[in-house]
Design a protein around this motif. Structure first.
Motif, short mmCIF file in Angstrom:
data_model
loop_
_atom_site.label_atom_id
_atom_site.label_comp_id
_atom_site.label_asym_id
_atom_site.label_seq_id
_atom_site.Cartn_x
_atom_site.Cartn_y
_atom_site.Cartn_z
N SER A 39 -2.04 9.91 -9.41
CA SER A 39 -1.88 9.00 -9.23
C SER A 39 -0.74 8.04 -10.57
O SER A 39 -1.17 6.96 -10.69
N PHE B 158 4.91 4.90 2.70
CA PHE B 158 4.53 5.88 2.71
C PHE B 158 5.53 7.34 3.11
O PHE B 158 6.85 7.48 2.83
N TYR C 23 -3.06 10.85 2.17
CA TYR C 23 -4.23 10.28 1.11
C TYR C 23 -3.78 9.19 0.84
O TYR C 23 -2.41 9.02 0.51
N HIS C 24 -4.30 9.08 0.36
CA HIS C 24 -4.18 7.28 0.13
C HIS C 24 -3.85 6.32 -2.04
O HIS C 24 -5.22 7.48 -2.89
N ASP D 15 0.58 -1.60 -0.23
CA ASP D 15 0.00 -0.31 -0.05
C ASP D 15 0.56 1.40 -0.33
O ASP D 15 2.18 1.16 0.26
N TYR D 16 0.11 2.63 -0.90
CA TYR D 16 1.12 4.02 -0.89
C TYR D 16 0.47 4.52 0.21
O TYR D 16 -0.57 5.40 -0.64
N VAL D 17 0.85 5.33 0.62
CA VAL D 17 0.12 6.90 1.34
C VAL D 17 0.86 7.76 1.45
O VAL D 17 2.55 7.83 1.79
N ALA E 277 -6.42 0.07 10.47
CA ALA E 277 -5.71 -0.42 9.35
C ALA E 277 -4.19 -1.51 9.55
O ALA E 277 -3.59 -1.05 10.40
N ASP F 267 4.97 -2.31 2.76
CA ASP F 267 4.59 -0.57 2.58
C ASP F 267 4.75 0.47 2.22
O ASP F 267 6.63 0.33 3.01
N ARG G 40 -2.09 5.24 -5.07
CA ARG G 40 -1.49 4.10 -6.14
C ARG G 40 -0.08 3.35 -6.07
O ARG G 40 0.22 3.87 -6.89
N SER G 41 -0.40 2.38 -5.44
CA SER G 41 1.06 1.62 -5.24
C SER G 41 1.40 1.39 -6.82
O SER G 41 2.39 0.94 -6.79
N LEU H 84 -1.40 5.93 10.59
CA LEU H 84 -1.54 5.55 9.74
C LEU H 84 -2.84 4.15 10.26
O LEU H 84 -3.31 4.02 9.74
#
Length: 418
Positions: free
Chosen positions: A261, A347, A166-167, A130-132, A339, A345, A169-170, A334
């Protein structure tokens, strides 16, 4: 494994002032023309150590001990298997690598597994789960507020109470050196009667640090500020490319989407957080207002000096030490809702900007939304990026004994919209 000495030199022959000396030892993923298999490498000077190959030799000779199987973890096409081993294994690995690169007795066994940096191909170091992206610079957030919301307060009312993010797009996180295609989408200026569709005309950069996470957690659990170091593996340079015109039209009410993104560039080398112990600094201060209890604890900042070059012209030197929010606080926030974390991951810190103009980490701020264009060394000017422009970000942090720790580079060239 024997106890590694406190290193002051390496038999590899790397100068003491090299940004990738023995105190650094960043991890990446590489291949060679002779062996296209992607595997984990460790940089020492201008050489890359095939970490899995040399660990296999040590394991078979009984020199690695009964700890984690580093050879297997490192003979994979990403750092994810190594990240999954956790903090204890990361420390064991670093101590072992330091030992074999400083103790002359290991020279004959290690030397065959060293490759010149110029002869290897570097790949994306992690399979991003995941990317934040956060928004941790008060100066950046204030500047953006003044530009986009001139009739309102520069900072939104929640900004000093929680790390805003914000989340992303990985799947569009790319390694340094990857071209960036100019994004296409809707845009609408404040005086335009209707939106139009086409390539972005306000393509921007954001100079950031990215934090690579390991040690997966269960859904519903939390990671506290004091526990964050067990999951913060290392640091990369990160460029959060941004289409400001697409972003401005879409981001109300749900935040960034297509304006962000399309691409995020990270450096090929991941510097272990343990290498940055000497770069830890106090945060600027969070007393007014005081943060809520779950955001208190070992919330350290990092002294990292960033440099941004556009077509070879240095346009900014952001200083990370002025960031308001700590990476430990960002990770705690986070996960505070339960979560889960996954190995790999990523960030981002958000744009690194300071009070002085030459420390602003985006063209949006450097040119004040294009109204004050930059002049490059070749005499050309830029408000935002043009096709063919190359942006390169580098960084370093203080290390032990007056050394400097390099963070690699994040570079990308803009190509025309498709």
């Amino acid at each position: 494994m024997t106890n590694a000495p406190t290193p002051s030199a390496t038999w590899v022959g790397v100068p003491a002032d090299h940004l990738f000396g023995i105190h650094n030892l960043p991890y990446g993923v590489f291949s060679t023309s002779a062996d296209p298999t992607r595997r984990v490498g460790v940089r020492i000077g201008d050489l890359v150590l095939d970490a899995g190959a040399v660990a296999a030799v040590g394991r078979d000779a009984g020199l690695v001990g009964d700890g984690p199987d580093l050879a297997t973890a490192w003979q994979t096409p990403s750092l994810n298997a190594f990240l999954a081993l956790g903090r204890s294994a990361w420390g064991t690995a670093r101590a072992w690598l330091t030992e074999i690169l400083t103790d002359e007795v290991h020279r004959d066994g290690v030397s065959p597994h060293l490759h010149p940096l110029a002869d290897v191909r570097l790949h994306l170091p992690v399979e991003v789960g995941d990317y934040v992206d956060f928004y941790a610079s008060e100066d950046h957030a204030s500047n953006v507020g003044k530009i986009f919301r001139p009739d309102n307060a520069a900072l939104p009312p929640n900004w000093k109470h929680l790390p805003i993010g914000y989340h992303g797009r990985s799947g569009t996180v790319v390694v340094s050196g990857t071209d960036v295609v100019r994004p296409t989408g809707q845009r609408k200026g404040p005086n335009d009667p209707a939106p139009v569709f086409g390539p972005s005309i306000r393509l921007d950069i954001e100079a950031e640090l990215g934090y690579v996470v390991g040690g997966a957690t269960e859904l519903g659990s939390r990671v506290s500020v004091d526990e964050a170091s067990d999951h913060l593996f290392g640091v990369v340079i990160l460029n959060d490319w941004s289409a400001r015109d697409i972003q401005a039209w879409e981001y109300v009410p749900l935040g960034p989407f297509l304006g962000k993104s399309f691409a995020t560039t990270i450096s090929a080398w991941v510097t272990p957080l343990e290498a940055l112990t000497g770069a830890r600094v106090p945060l600027p201060g969070q007393e007014d207002p005081e943060v809520l209890p779950y955001l208190r604890g070992d919330a350290f900042g990092l002294e990292v000096h960033v440099e941004v070059a556009l077509n070879g012209t240095v346009v900014s030197r952001p200083e990370h030490r002025v960031m308001y929010w700590s990476p430990a606080q960002m990770l705690a926030h986070l996960t505070v809702n339960g979560a889960s974390l996954r190995d790999g991951d990523l960030f981002g810190s958000g744009t690194i900007s300071g009070a002085e103009k030459d420390t602003r980490g985006s063209l949006l701020e450097l040119t004040w939304n294009g109204t004050e264009p930059l002049t490059l060394d070749d005499g050309s000017t830029r408000g935002f990026l043009e096709d063919g422009d190359t942006v390169t970000m580098t960084a370093w942090a203080p290390g032990p004994d007056g050394t400097r720790i390099g963070l690699g580079e994040a570079t990308g060239t803009i190509t025309a919209a498709r």
